[in-house]
Design a protein around this motif. Structure first.
Motif, short mmCIF file in Angstrom:
data_model
loop_
_atom_site.label_atom_id
_atom_site.label_comp_id
_atom_site.label_asym_id
_atom_site.label_seq_id
_atom_site.Cartn_x
_atom_site.Cartn_y
_atom_site.Cartn_z
N MET A 52 5.77 17.81 -28.50
CA MET A 52 6.39 17.61 -27.18
C MET A 52 7.89 17.84 -27.29
SD MET A 52 6.37 14.09 -24.93
CE MET A 52 7.63 13.76 -23.70
N VAL A 53 8.43 18.70 -26.44
CA VAL A 53 9.85 19.05 -26.46
C VAL A 53 10.48 18.59 -25.15
CG1 VAL A 53 11.53 20.91 -26.60
CG2 VAL A 53 9.41 21.05 -27.94
N ILE A 54 11.44 17.66 -25.23
CA ILE A 54 12.21 17.26 -24.06
C ILE A 54 13.48 18.09 -24.05
CG2 ILE A 54 13.34 15.36 -22.85
CD1 ILE A 54 11.55 13.43 -24.33
N PRO A 55 13.61 19.05 -23.12
CA PRO A 55 14.70 20.02 -23.23
C PRO A 55 16.03 19.57 -22.66
CG PRO A 55 13.25 20.62 -21.41
CD PRO A 55 12.66 19.40 -22.04
N PHE A 56 16.03 18.57 -21.75
CA PHE A 56 17.28 18.20 -21.08
C PHE A 56 17.48 16.69 -21.10
CE2 PHE A 56 16.05 22.33 -19.26
CZ PHE A 56 17.17 23.06 -19.62
N PHE B 48 10.19 15.86 -29.83
CA PHE B 48 11.46 16.51 -30.17
C PHE B 48 12.40 16.35 -28.97
CE2 PHE B 48 8.64 18.31 -33.17
CZ PHE B 48 9.38 18.83 -34.23
N GLN B 49 13.50 15.65 -29.16
CA GLN B 49 14.46 15.44 -28.08
C GLN B 49 15.67 16.33 -28.30
OE1 GLN B 49 15.39 11.33 -26.81
NE2 GLN B 49 17.56 11.92 -26.95
N VAL B 50 15.86 17.33 -27.45
CA VAL B 50 16.98 18.25 -27.57
C VAL B 50 18.29 17.58 -27.16
CG1 VAL B 50 17.98 20.41 -26.70
CG2 VAL B 50 15.53 20.28 -27.23
N TYR B 51 18.22 16.76 -26.14
CA TYR B 51 19.42 16.15 -25.55
C TYR B 51 20.10 15.18 -26.52
CZ TYR B 51 22.11 12.91 -22.62
OH TYR B 51 23.08 12.11 -22.09
N GLN B 52 21.41 15.28 -26.59
CA GLN B 52 22.23 14.31 -27.31
C GLN B 52 23.01 13.49 -26.28
OE1 GLN B 52 24.48 15.85 -30.76
NE2 GLN B 52 23.57 17.84 -30.31
N SER B 53 22.96 12.18 -26.38
CA SER B 53 23.71 11.36 -25.45
C SER B 53 25.20 11.56 -25.68
CB SER B 53 23.36 9.88 -25.63
OG SER B 53 23.87 9.39 -26.87
N ASN B 54 26.00 11.24 -24.67
CA ASN B 54 27.46 11.35 -24.82
C ASN B 54 27.96 10.47 -25.95
OD1 ASN B 54 27.72 13.16 -22.67
ND2 ASN B 54 27.90 11.51 -21.16
N GLU B 55 27.35 9.31 -26.11
CA GLU B 55 27.76 8.40 -27.19
C GLU B 55 27.48 9.01 -28.56
OE1 GLU B 55 27.24 6.40 -23.43
OE2 GLU B 55 25.80 7.56 -24.63
N ASP B 56 26.29 9.59 -28.72
CA ASP B 56 25.94 10.23 -29.99
C ASP B 56 26.87 11.41 -30.26
OD1 ASP B 56 23.86 8.49 -30.54
OD2 ASP B 56 22.34 9.76 -29.60
N GLN C 143 22.81 31.12 -27.77
CA GLN C 143 23.78 30.25 -27.11
C GLN C 143 23.70 28.78 -27.56
OE1 GLN C 143 24.64 29.41 -22.44
NE2 GLN C 143 22.68 28.69 -23.21
N SER C 144 22.49 28.27 -27.76
CA SER C 144 22.29 26.84 -27.97
C SER C 144 21.55 26.58 -29.28
CB SER C 144 21.49 26.24 -26.80
OG SER C 144 22.11 26.55 -25.56
N PRO C 145 22.27 26.51 -30.40
CA PRO C 145 21.62 26.24 -31.69
C PRO C 145 20.95 24.87 -31.69
CG PRO C 145 23.88 27.01 -32.00
CD PRO C 145 23.72 26.69 -30.54
N LEU C 146 19.91 24.75 -32.49
CA LEU C 146 19.18 23.50 -32.62
C LEU C 146 19.03 23.13 -34.09
CD1 LEU C 146 16.28 24.20 -30.07
CD2 LEU C 146 18.28 22.75 -29.67
N ARG C 147 19.16 21.86 -34.38
CA ARG C 147 18.85 21.33 -35.72
C ARG C 147 18.45 19.88 -35.53
NH1 ARG C 147 21.62 18.61 -39.75
NH2 ARG C 147 23.63 18.84 -38.70
N PHE C 148 17.26 19.54 -35.99
CA PHE C 148 16.71 18.22 -35.71
C PHE C 148 16.75 17.32 -36.95
CE2 PHE C 148 15.19 20.74 -32.26
CZ PHE C 148 15.12 19.86 -31.19
N LYS C 149 16.87 16.04 -36.66
CA LYS C 149 16.88 15.01 -37.69
C LYS C 149 15.93 13.90 -37.25
CE LYS C 149 20.01 11.84 -40.11
NZ LYS C 149 21.42 11.37 -40.21
N LYS C 150 15.21 13.34 -38.21
CA LYS C 150 14.26 12.29 -37.87
C LYS C 150 14.99 11.04 -37.43
CE LYS C 150 9.89 10.34 -39.40
NZ LYS C 150 8.86 10.32 -40.47
#
Length: 458
Positions: A201-205, A219-227, A425-432
């Motif tokens: 499951m990919v949450i894109p926004f 998989f959560q693409v979005y990063q919060s402003n705090e993060d 345009q939008s690189p991705l790299r995920f961390k557990k």
């Protein structure tokens, strides 16, 4: 909810393509085969969907469904003829292109993709997601060049939809990847469905909450402003080690960046790093005292808004004109990327660094490739007011997740050791994070004084 074989027609009706006023001459007729779509048929004959629908009036009727055996009128193309592409059941088509975009290296495999997003023309959410979806279609076509077959299905899931009803639709449980939802309230039921059926499951926004920590398939693409602010501060300290930070108070009551500069100051204090404070209201003699004569100065504003950028640039221009030996770098915010056309010369002049998770480079060959094919497929430009571009985001997400799943299967985690795709345009790299995966991609876009632009990735 509409299946993808009907979605191309719905997309036309809702997005509001304007048909030609004059009667279009009929070139030939086409008998619909199993699995064909309006979108694919139009592409195979090099005509637009609006022209195809214009010469087939039943398509305009509410509830129309394309069926095997239907006889369609085919108009003459209004464009110069190009080699026809072969449409697929997924709604994507092979198109003639100038240059391949750098993408995955994967073995032949069929990947089943479901899209559960608001795909309509009722509001901004729907229109943005339609453009994002078009980018996904371009990605489906692109990964075919690597031997990957994509079977894509899409369901319109607006804000007031009952997603539990959508999940009862045929073929949803057969997806390998589901992209969606857009709304936080739908995350938990969809995550539980994906966990039960072993679907990525990919949450894109943007969403709120920490469901990503509870579901291993998420998989959560979005990063919060705090993060993102925490990552910015951490990488700021690393990137500008040995520099002299200067924080300028811009007295902007409408900015939220004061919390960022307060957190930055706290981190500098904890590390014993000296810095200066000044203000746009400071007199010239006081302003110049904030700068170091022996170190490179890195200037940070506590606002993202352009009036303060203008005032800062004016003060820096006056300062450097009288103190040519001063080393000055400017530190910005991702919102400044919207101002690039206006300020780019100043970005170069002041060795500017902008923290971001995306970069729209209109000079990139890959960017131009995707934009040209978007124009060719959909007879329109991407929304130029949006940054990042939604279609480019969809293209990047499609290539990244489809290619990654094709190569690594259910063991795909999107981490550093599985980076198979170079983003446009939008690189991705995920961390557990807990049980799931969250995007931690971060970069500085650096405008060098020699007028080159580089992205510094962490």
């Amino acid at each position: 909810m509409e299946r993808l074989r009907y979605f191309a027609m719905v997309l036309f009706l809702l997005v509001g393509m304007v048909a030609a006023a004059q009667t279009t001459r009929i070139r030939t007729q086409h008998k619909v085969a199993k699995g064909e779509t309006i979108f694919g048929i139009a592409k195979s004959y090099e005509v637009t969907m609006e022209d195809l629908i214009e010469v087939n009036p039943p398509m305009k009727e509410v509830g129309y469904e394309l069926k095997k055996g239907d006889i369609l009128n085919i108009p003459f193309s209004k464009k110069p003829q190009q080699p026809a592409g072969k449409a697929t059941a997924s709604g994507s088509a092979t198109v003639t292109t100038e240059k391949p975009v750098t993408t995955t290296v994967a073995g032949a495999k069929t990947v089943n993709v479901g899209v559960l997003l608001p795909l309509h023309d009722n509001d901004g959410d729907g229109r943005r997601m339609v453009e994002y979806y078009r980018g996904l279609l371009l990605a489906c076509d692109r990964v075919k060049k690597d031997g990957i077959t994509v079977d894509m299905h899409a369901w319109n899931v607006p804000i007031d939809a009952d997603i539990n009803q959508t999940l009862k639709e045929k073929d949803v449980d057969k997806c390998d990847i589901i992209i969606g939802p857009l709304y936080t309230k739908m995350v938990k039921p969809l995550a539980e469905f994906c966990q039960k059926n072993d679907i990525m499951m990919v949450i894109p926004f943007s969403i709120s909450g920490n469901d990503v920590e509870r579901y291993a398939n998420l998989f959560q693409v979005y990063q919060s402003n705090e993060d993102f602010d925490r990552a910015t501060i951490r990488n700021f300290v690393q990137q500008f080690s040995g520099c002299h930070p200067i924080i300028i108070d811009c007295a902007d009551q409408n900015s939220t960046k004061g919390s960022f500069t307060a957190a930055l100051r706290q981190e500098l204090d904890s590390r014993g790093i000296a810095y200066s404070l000044t203000s746009l209201k400071s007199e010239e003699k006081d302003f110049v005292r904030a700068f170091s004569l022996s170190k490179r100065n890195i200037v940070v504003l506590n606002t993202e808004h352009s009036p303060s950028v203008n005032a800062t640039l004016a003060k820096l221009n006056a300062l450097t004109a009288k103190n040519a030996d001063l080393q000055v770098s400017l530190f910005g915010y991702k919102e400044w990327l919207m101002y690039t056309k206006v300020y780019q010369d100043y970005y170069f002049k002041y060795d500017t660094y902008i923290p971001t998770y995306f970069y729209y480079n209109d000079q990139s060959a890959d960017t131009r490739w995707v934009e040209a094919n978007y124009r060719k497929w959909f007879d329109r430009e991407m929304d130029s007011d949006a940054l990042p571009r939604f279609a480019l985001t969809g293209f990047d997400h499609g290539c990244f997740f489809i290619g990654g799943f094709s190569q690594f299967g259910k063991s795909f985690n999107g981490g550093k050791g599985q980076m198979t795709y170079k983003a446009v345009q939008s690189p991705l790299r995920f961390k557990k994070i807990g049980l799931g995966q969250r995007n931690v991609n971060f970069m500085f876009v650096h405008y060098n004084p020699n007028r080159s632009i580089e992205s510094i990735n962490y």
